[in-house]
Design an enzyme around this catalytic site. Structure first.
Site, mmCIF file in Angstrom:
data_model
loop_
_atom_site.group_PDB
_atom_site.id
_atom_site.type_symbol
_atom_site.label_atom_id
_atom_site.label_comp_id
_atom_site.label_asym_id
_atom_site.label_seq_id
_atom_site.Cartn_x
_atom_site.Cartn_y
_atom_site.Cartn_z
ATOM 1 N N HIS A 29 0.862 -1.180 0.000
ATOM 2 C CA HIS A 29 0.000 0.000 0.000
ATOM 3 C C HIS A 29 0.906 1.240 0.000
ATOM 4 O O HIS A 29 2.135 1.115 0.077
ATOM 5 C CB HIS A 29 -0.960 -0.040 1.195
ATOM 6 N N HIS A 35 4.019 1.372 2.252
ATOM 7 C CA HIS A 35 5.227 0.678 1.781
ATOM 8 C C HIS A 35 5.927 1.512 0.709
ATOM 9 O O HIS A 35 7.157 1.601 0.679
ATOM 10 C CB HIS A 35 4.865 -0.673 1.135
ATOM 11 N N ASP A 53 4.641 0.565 12.954
ATOM 12 C CA ASP A 53 5.005 -0.568 13.811
ATOM 13 C C ASP A 53 6.157 -0.116 14.708
ATOM 14 O O ASP A 53 7.305 -0.540 14.548
ATOM 15 C CB ASP A 53 5.406 -1.768 12.951
HETATM 16 O O1 PAF Z 1 6.442 -5.126 9.038
HETATM 17 C C1 PAF Z 1 6.381 -6.169 8.357
HETATM 18 O O2 PAF Z 1 5.766 -6.203 7.289
HETATM 19 C C2 PAF Z 1 7.065 -7.425 8.856
HETATM 20 O O3 PAF Z 1 6.971 -7.527 10.230
HETATM 21 C C3 PAF Z 1 8.525 -7.539 8.372
HETATM 22 C C4 PAF Z 1 9.376 -6.425 8.936
HETATM 23 C C5 PAF Z 1 8.572 -7.531 6.871
HETATM 24 C C6 PAF Z 1 9.124 -8.866 8.874
HETATM 25 O O4 PAF Z 1 8.425 -9.965 8.386
#
Ligand code: PAF
Length: 283
Positions: free
Chosen positions: A34, A37, A152
């Protein structure tokens, strides 16, 4: 975009770029890309010569009762987005390329204390799963820098701590959360929301802001503020898991001297578990 699915092919391609002295950035993802990212990719392109994105839905970070099977897999759409975003290399390994041993026989990366609180308290083993896969991806790609979203926040701190403790020569960059117009933080899990739930979802960010404003205007009764926020979210129809005011540095309970704070929240809405946070600096 060059697409590879083995560590061998990945390393051959990266070696060419490294020989030319190019700086390599990595954005690890679980796909279902999305604009959040894509913001990481954009930032990475400013900071490095080559942009690598990994797509791997990591079973190790999902609890047994969690949404591993339901997690959205949209590889074709993701590839199209990565082409438009100017990504140089997509690494999308199969499960066996990343994990060759059964769960109980694997080497794990454990980042203590910070992994056990907040999201870690309700998702035991989650951050060990994250740290382990990110460590593996770092070793596979050996990037100069890696980018993670501030949405996150706890994950970001776990990864920073891992990189520091294990002396990884990788710069960890964080990128601010991308939000919908009504404040809802972008997340692949927003796709689980029904239209009715989607309307309720911005309550989390609204509540973070209400609490931040109260703190900024001098309210230091954090326990009461947390309780009020939980009650308010419940009244709006969410099922809050936690709403906590913490020290931004390490997510410990803040003391009166701490000026850098972060408010973190997790709440269920239907079958979606949503998280969000807001950082603030006291003057
Ligand atoms: O944030 C995420 O999408 C996941 O936790 C990651 C960092 C790709 C690890 O699998």
């Amino acid at each position: 975009v060059i697409s590879v699915d083995t560590v061998g092919d990945l390393r051959r391609q990266l070696a060419r770029w490294r020989e030319m002295g190019e700086r390599i950035a990595l954005v690890p993802t679980m796909g279902n890309l999305h604009p959040g990212h894509l913001r990481l990719v954009e930032r990475g392109r400013d900071l490095a010569d080559r942009m690598v994105v990994s797509i791997f839905v990591n079973p190790l970070q999902f609890g047994e009762t969690e949404d591993l099977d339901a997690y959205p897999r949209t590889m074709t759409e993701d590839e199209t987005k990565l082409v438009s975003a100017g990504v140089d290399l997509l690494f999308a390994p199969a499960l066996s390329e990343v994990y060759s041993r059964p769960r109980t026989e694997q080497t794990l990366v454990q980042v203590p204390v910070i992994s056990d609180i907040l999201c870690g308290a309700s998702r035991p083993g989650h951050f060990t799963g994250v740290a382990t896969v990110v460590c593996k991806l770092f070793n596979m790609v050996q990037p100069d820098l890696a980018l993670f979203g501030e949405k996150d926040f706890q994950q970001l701190l776990v990864i920073r701590r891992m990189a520091e403790d294990l002396c990884m020569p990788i710069e960890i960059r964080s990128v601010p959360t991308v939000r919908e117009e009504d404040g809802l933080a972008l997340s692949s899990r927003n796709g689980y929301l029904t239209p009715g739930e989607r309307e309720l979802a911005p309550a989390i960010y609204r509540q973070l802001n209400i609490t931040a404003t109260a703190i900024q205007s001098g309210d230091t009764d954090y326990l009461r503020l947390e309780e009020q926020a939980v009650n308010a979210l419940e009244e709006e129809g969410l099922r809050p898991e936690y709403f906590q005011i913490r020290r931004a540095l390490d997510l410990a309970e803040p003391t009166v001297n701490d000026r850098q704070l972060v408010i973190l929240a997790a709440a269920f809405l239907g079958r979606a578990r949503l998280i969000d946070n807001l950082s603030l600096t006291l003057d």
